[in-house]
Design an enzyme around this catalytic site. Structure first.
Site, short mmCIF file in Angstrom:
data_model
loop_
_atom_site.label_atom_id
_atom_site.label_comp_id
_atom_site.label_asym_id
_atom_site.label_seq_id
_atom_site.Cartn_x
_atom_site.Cartn_y
_atom_site.Cartn_z
N SER A 158 1.01 -1.21 0.01
CA SER A 158 -0.08 0.09 0.13
C SER A 158 0.87 1.25 0.04
O SER A 158 0.47 2.44 -0.47
CB SER A 158 -0.96 0.00 1.24
OG SER A 158 -1.73 -1.27 1.05
N ARG A 328 -35.91 -26.01 -1.22
CA ARG A 328 -35.60 -27.02 -0.36
C ARG A 328 -36.43 -27.04 0.95
O ARG A 328 -36.64 -25.90 1.65
CB ARG A 328 -34.23 -26.67 0.10
CG ARG A 328 -33.66 -27.54 1.35
CD ARG A 328 -33.13 -29.00 0.75
NE ARG A 328 -32.34 -29.81 1.38
CZ ARG A 328 -32.75 -30.64 2.30
NH1 ARG A 328 -33.93 -31.01 2.56
NH2 ARG A 328 -31.91 -31.38 3.03
N THR A 438 -8.00 -7.19 -0.65
CA THR A 438 -6.56 -6.80 -0.83
C THR A 438 -6.51 -6.05 -2.07
O THR A 438 -5.62 -4.93 -2.30
CB THR A 438 -5.83 -7.90 -0.69
OG1 THR A 438 -6.04 -8.60 0.60
CG2 THR A 438 -4.59 -7.51 -0.66
N GLU A 440 -6.28 -3.47 -5.11
CA GLU A 440 -6.44 -1.97 -5.19
C GLU A 440 -6.22 -1.34 -3.83
O GLU A 440 -6.75 -0.29 -3.72
CB GLU A 440 -7.42 -1.72 -6.19
CG GLU A 440 -7.73 -2.13 -7.27
CD GLU A 440 -6.65 -1.27 -8.13
OE1 GLU A 440 -6.57 -0.21 -7.86
OE2 GLU A 440 -6.23 -2.05 -9.18
N ASP A 442 -5.46 -2.50 0.50
CA ASP A 442 -6.08 -3.07 1.68
C ASP A 442 -7.28 -2.30 2.10
O ASP A 442 -7.37 -0.94 2.40
CB ASP A 442 -4.99 -3.12 2.84
CG ASP A 442 -5.53 -3.49 4.12
OD1 ASP A 442 -5.54 -4.81 4.26
OD2 ASP A 442 -6.24 -2.91 4.79
#
Length: 670
Positions: A158, A328, A438, A440, A442
């Site tokens: 970063s 279901r 993660t 582009e 944190d």
């Protein structure tokens, strides 16, 4: 924000006509319906890949993904964001819509498209000048020039300003010499690098005459063809495969080292700075910090794209889980026939608030894409709009990708053992989207960027400031100015005004008032921002090191950013639904508006109670209202034993409704 949803939701019957799926799709597809349809048709054409993945080895899978990416490029859908004169579509908004929709299919294809056309192509477009565009963009757009985006290093992710790779200008040869000075400076996790890329946009520290000019971008060949026509590493370039990953096995992530790699001076992407043959550096942006942030800011499209892809992956999970729950059956709860999963209150509680959030994020993402288009097409040229876009993109990327991770996991569990089968797609969705938090940047770091803008109001030379300088900026603001900026005291009065007075069922009255919901979210946002600013200022004024102050207050700063994004997303959702024509679609979306707002208020009930904005009784009422909304959303199938809701004038259980005082106020829409 004055808002009238135009639907008397409090007076609506418990069950209404179900919305038309086609009409809902038209609403969601919006302006770029034709673009989204094109992508969906292409996804159907290549749907076999979803079943082939488990039978292909890694290299075959990567080559198959490349084949599909190049086929998709031939349809024009990957070129929407590039200039028409180079073979593109000239519409950035269309490019975002196309990319997001790709998330309905194989996510390795999506990420490969993002690397080639968004990161590599976007860097050439946004950081290069006309000669770079003419030389590279046509081949990038049609997929014949394959490239990488080499920013991240093993030692620096970063913190891009501290990258260690160097590009030193050699005035004698008119070349830059690219060097990896130590192993931690290797470029890492670089898509398209391990197998297919021929070029890379490399971010490196520019050195001229022994002086550093900061991080700049360069086009560097990483592969060349040998005498047999095979691609091999370029001289001085070492390439290594990152190896097996949790997911996205179809993307060839690699590591790059540069050992004295020489490139022509013209390979500097020089939109913001140039180097003359004599080695004279020049830039119209004098401040190095401002120049760096301007450079990075032009790449904001990547964050917008990743956030949208995460939201669309969450849609896939929601469709799978809700459809399963509608088919279901499990246990005989109310009669001889076993109950559908979606008729159980807990199952509704698990899925439907996430559904409401997914709709809200979709709308907010559309607004962000429109904002991006306005800034990059030149409709908005002021610096404040650009800074606001960067902040908005960072925040929505964070909350959108976190939402995807949470939603996919909950939907997998809601499908039981069936969800654990690879054929259900949850295995791929979980593995392939986990890294989106993660990509582009944190998410926590991105929320710090959002908070910087909130705390300084995008003022002065804020864009030059790192997090510690930001602390000093906040400390320099007068306390009364902080109070003025954060209008929490005004909003408190507004919340009080919205609360009904003397109503017989006061605990629940007004909860479905859109103004009340937004006022609560705004109050929390402004109060948390104000509190964070006060803590930062108090720490610096007491003589603490700004770095230590920031470290202590960091969780509070991030909480302020998250509160801000909650409000932004909800306001976008409210505004979009308010603009729809009356009908079953608007009524259905109105229920989701309520559910998303009360979901957020419920999730932070402790804060509202600590702040004196919610009593214990009203907190319980919020929980009951969320339960009731969840029961109303599944169409045409009211669960047995449903109680009449107090907020609609009925007593608990069966029996006649009793009149309520203050009802008109509770139903008020501004």
């Amino acid at each position: 924000m004055a808002t009238d949803l135009g639907v008397a939701r409090d007076a609506a019957p418990e069950h209404t006509v179900a919305p038309d799926p086609a009409a809902l799709q038209r609403i969601l597809d919006g302006k770029y319906a034709e673009v989204r349809d094109l992508v969906r048709r292409n996804l159907v054409e290549h749907a076999d890949l979803l079943g082939e993945v488990d039978d292909l080895d890694r290299e075959a899978y990567r080559d198959r993904v490349l084949e599909i990416v190049q086929q998709v490029a031939s349809t024009g859908q990957t070129g929407f964001g590039f200039p028409e004169e180079h073979g593109g579509g000239g519409d950035i908004g269309a490019s975002i819509a196309a990319f997001e929709t790709l998330a309905f299919g194989d996510l390795s294809v999506l990420v490969k498209v993002g690397v080639q056309f968004g990161l590599f192509g976007g860097a050439v477009l946004q950081l290069g000048t006309q000669r770079h565009h003419a030389a590279y963009l046509p081949g990038i757009i049609d997929g014949t020039i394959l490239g990488s985006f080499a920013m991240t290093e093993s030692g620096h992710g970063s913190n891009v300003q501290a990258l260690a790779t160097t590009a030193t200008y050699d005035v004698g040869t008119d070349e830059f010499v690219v060097e990896t000075p130590h192993d931690a400076a290797r470029k890492d996790y670089i898509g398209n690098a391990a197998r297919h890329g021929e070029l890379a946009v490399v971010f490196a520290q520019l050195h001229i005459g022994g002086e550093s000019q900061g991080v700049h971008a360069f086009i560097v060949p990483i592969r060349v063809r040998d005498e047999a026509g095979e691609l091999v590493p370029a001289p001085g370039v070492r390439i290594e495969d990152c190896g097996h990953k949790m997911g996205l096995q179809g993307v060839d992530n690699g590591r790059l080292w540069f050992d004295g790699v020489r490139i022509p001076r013209e390979n500097l992407l020089d939109r913001f700075a140039t180097v003359s043959p004599a080695g004279v550096y020049s830039s119209e942006i004098e401040s190095p910090g401002r120049r760096f942030f301007t450079t990075i800011g032009t790449l904001v499209q990547g964050r917008v794209s990743v956030g949208g892809a995460g939201i669309n992956a969450a849609k896939v999970a929601m469709v799978l889980a809700v459809r399963y729950a509608e088919r279901r059956r499990q246990f005989e709860a109310t009669g001889e026939q076993e109950e559908l999963l979606l008729d159980y209150g807990q199952h509704q509680r698990r899925l439907l608030p996430l559904l409401a959030s997914t709709y809200a994020l979709h709308v907010a993402q559309e607004d962000l894409a429109a904002e991006l288009h306005a800034v990059f097409s030149g409709e908005k040229t002021d610096e404040r709009s650009r800074r606001a876009l960067e902040s908005h993109a960072a925040g929505l990327k964070a909350v959108g990708t976190w939402h995807a991770t949470r939603t996919i996991q909950e939907c997998r569990e809601a499908c039981g053992g069936a969800g654990y089968l690879s054929a259900s797609r949850f295995a791929a969705l979980k593995a392939d989207t986990d890294v989106f938090t993660t990509f582009e940047g944190d998410n926590h770091v991105l929320l710090q960027l959002v908070a910087k803008g909130l705390l300084t109001d995008y003022a002065g030379d804020f864009q030059d400031a790192d997090q510690f300088e930001m602390v000093k900026l906040v400390a320099g603001i007068a306390l009364d100015e902080i109070v003025k900026r954060t209008r929490a005291h005004q909003l408190l009065d507004r919340v009080r005004d919205l609360l009904p007075s003397g109503a017989e069922d006061e605990d629940e009255a007004g909860l479905l008032d859109t103004d009340y919901q937004l006022a609560m979210l705004r109050y929390r946002e402004e109060q948390v921002i104000s509190s964070a600013a006060r803590r930062l200022k108090r720490g610096v004024d007491s003589g603490m090191n700004p770095g230590a102050v920031f470290s202590q207050v960091q969780p509070h700063v991030i909480a302020a950013a998250r509160a801000h994004m909650d409000r932004v997303v909800q306001e976008a959702f409210v505004a979009r639904v308010a603009g729809l024509a009356d009908g079953p679609e608007k009524r259905a979306l109105g229920l989701l508006v309520d559910l998303n707002a009360l979901r957020m208020i419920e999730a932070d009930r402790a804060w509202f109670m600590e702040s004196g904005r919610m009593s214990a009784a009203r907190s319980k009422a919020v929980r009951r209202e969320v339960d009731a909304l969840c029961r109303r959303i599944p169409p045409d199938r009211p669960p047995a034993g449903r109680r009449l809701r107090r907020a609609r004038g009925g007593a608990r259980g069966a029996g006649p409704a009793r009149p309520r005082r203050g009802r008109r106020r509770a139903c008020r829409r501004r």
